[in-house]
Design an enzyme around this catalytic site. Structure first.
Site, PDB file in Angstrom:
ATOM      1  N   HIS A 104       0.795  -1.145   0.059  1.00  0.00           N
ATOM      2  CA  HIS A 104      -0.119  -0.142  -0.279  1.00  0.00           C
ATOM      3  C   HIS A 104       0.941   1.528   0.266  1.00  0.00           C
ATOM      4  O   HIS A 104       0.419   2.162  -0.449  1.00  0.00           O
ATOM      5  CB  HIS A 104      -0.818  -0.125   1.797  1.00  0.00           C
ATOM      6  N   THR A 121      -1.698 -15.543  -0.019  1.00  0.00           N
ATOM      7  CA  THR A 121      -1.013 -16.685   0.179  1.00  0.00           C
ATOM      8  C   THR A 121      -1.425 -16.759   1.993  1.00  0.00           C
ATOM      9  O   THR A 121      -1.748 -17.903   2.947  1.00  0.00           O
ATOM     10  CB  THR A 121      -0.151 -17.472  -0.081  1.00  0.00           C
TER      11      THR A 121
END
Length: 329
Positions: free
Chosen positions: A69, A192
């Site tokens: 981000h 994941t």
């Protein structure tokens, strides 16, 4: 003249190696940047991450998302860490991320050992790598030398990839940062580990009544829909956290891609990596599908992370080295 043609292939080969090395080092960053000015920097960060991970494993996906981000807004300059009433940190995608305390802790220790030397941006990049390793992913060498940004605006977080983005939109957002389609699939594979809130995907479970008998997105496995509907009722708590990689949310592996193949992707944007032909091939290559040239997910993840971690970096005299990561100097 004959000698020139004999040695040209060798020269070109060496030139390509040099160019590849330069690409890995990035825009003024390099591996071992602190080897003389703060030789214990990477060790201090690693020990801090390990300490926090032992009491709260959720910091691993938190730090990974935080770095992503940060890099997608104003480049990898730790602008996501700055406190304030309308900074990046206050927005929905960033407000509840785990791991801010890890960065602050590491910075405190580094300022005691090497005052004014190690940037918050580098601490975040290193901590991200260490987090992946703690979840059984492979390590990679992190180029350092980033400096910290002085601007952080909540309004700019709108540019982050979102859970409803089409493949074309995802591709464009990654391309705008110098990342290709393989980088897209690889970096999204970071899902994941970690979780997402029901509010970001619940519409997929109930808003398709005109299309499917169970009311869910037709790209989803029916038994998986039943499982998720029990966890995320239509009128339930939208903040409830659900694993993005069912059955393996704490281990950095390829099971995320297996879940996509089986229609068990939680986010719409994730599942589209399988349903769209242009990205499906990369998923198949990570899974070792026969007839395609295989790709090692862990290895490629490190390579793509190095590329991502050099997006818009500030080096030299640009930016600053913050004394504390939550505020500009």
């Amino acid at each position: 003249m004959g000698s020139f043609f004999i040695h040209t292939p060798t020269f070109l080969f060496l030139l390509l190696i040099a160019m590849a090395a330069a690409a890995v080092q990035g825009q003024g960053t390099r591996v071992g940047f602190y080897s003389r000015t703060c030789p214990q920097a990477e060790s201090i960060v690693q020990k801090t991450v390990i300490s926090h991970f032992q009491s709260n494993p959720a910091i691993a996906p938190g730090l990974l998302r935080m770095h992503f981000h940060d890099c997608f807004v104003r480049g990898c300059d730790a602008s996501i860490l700055i406190n304030g009433s309308s900074t990046e940190k206050t927005t929905g995608p960033n407000r509840l991320l785990n791991g801010y305390d890890v960065i602050d802790d590491a910075k405190t220790q580094l300022e005691a050992a090497c005052p004014g030397v190690v940037s918050c941006a580098d601490i975040l990049a290193l901590a991200t790598r260490d987090s992946v390793v703690l979840t059984k992913g492979l390590t990679w060498k992190v180029p350092t030398g980033r400096r910290d940004g002085r601007v952080s605006l909540a309004s700019e977080v709108n540019n982050l990839p979102g859970p409803r983005d089409s493949i074309d939109v995802q591709k464009q957002k990654f391309a705008d940062k110098g990342l290709n389609d393989q980088d897209l699939v690889t970096l999204v594979g970071g899902h994941t580990i970690g979780t997402s809130a029901c509010q970001f995907f619940r519409y997929r479970l109930y808003n398709f009544s005109n299309t499917t008998a169970n009311g869910a997105d037709p790209s989803m496995d029916a038994s998986f829909v039943t499982q998720l509907q029990a966890l995320c009722p239509a009128d339930g708590d939208g903040s409830r956290r659900i694993a993005l990689d069912t059955g393996s949310q704490n281990t950095f592996d390829t099971s995320f891609f297996t879940n996509l193949k089986n229609g068990r992707g939680v986010l719409e944007s994730d599942q589209k990596l399988w349903t769209d032909a242009s990205t499906k091939t990369f998923v198949q290559r990570f899974l070792g599908v026969r007839g395609l040239i295989g790709l090692n997910f862990n290895l490629e993840f490190g390579r793509s992370m190095v590329k991502m971690s050099n997006i818009g970096v500030k080096t030299g005299t640009d930016g600053e080295i913050r004394r504390v990561c939550t505020a500009i100097n």
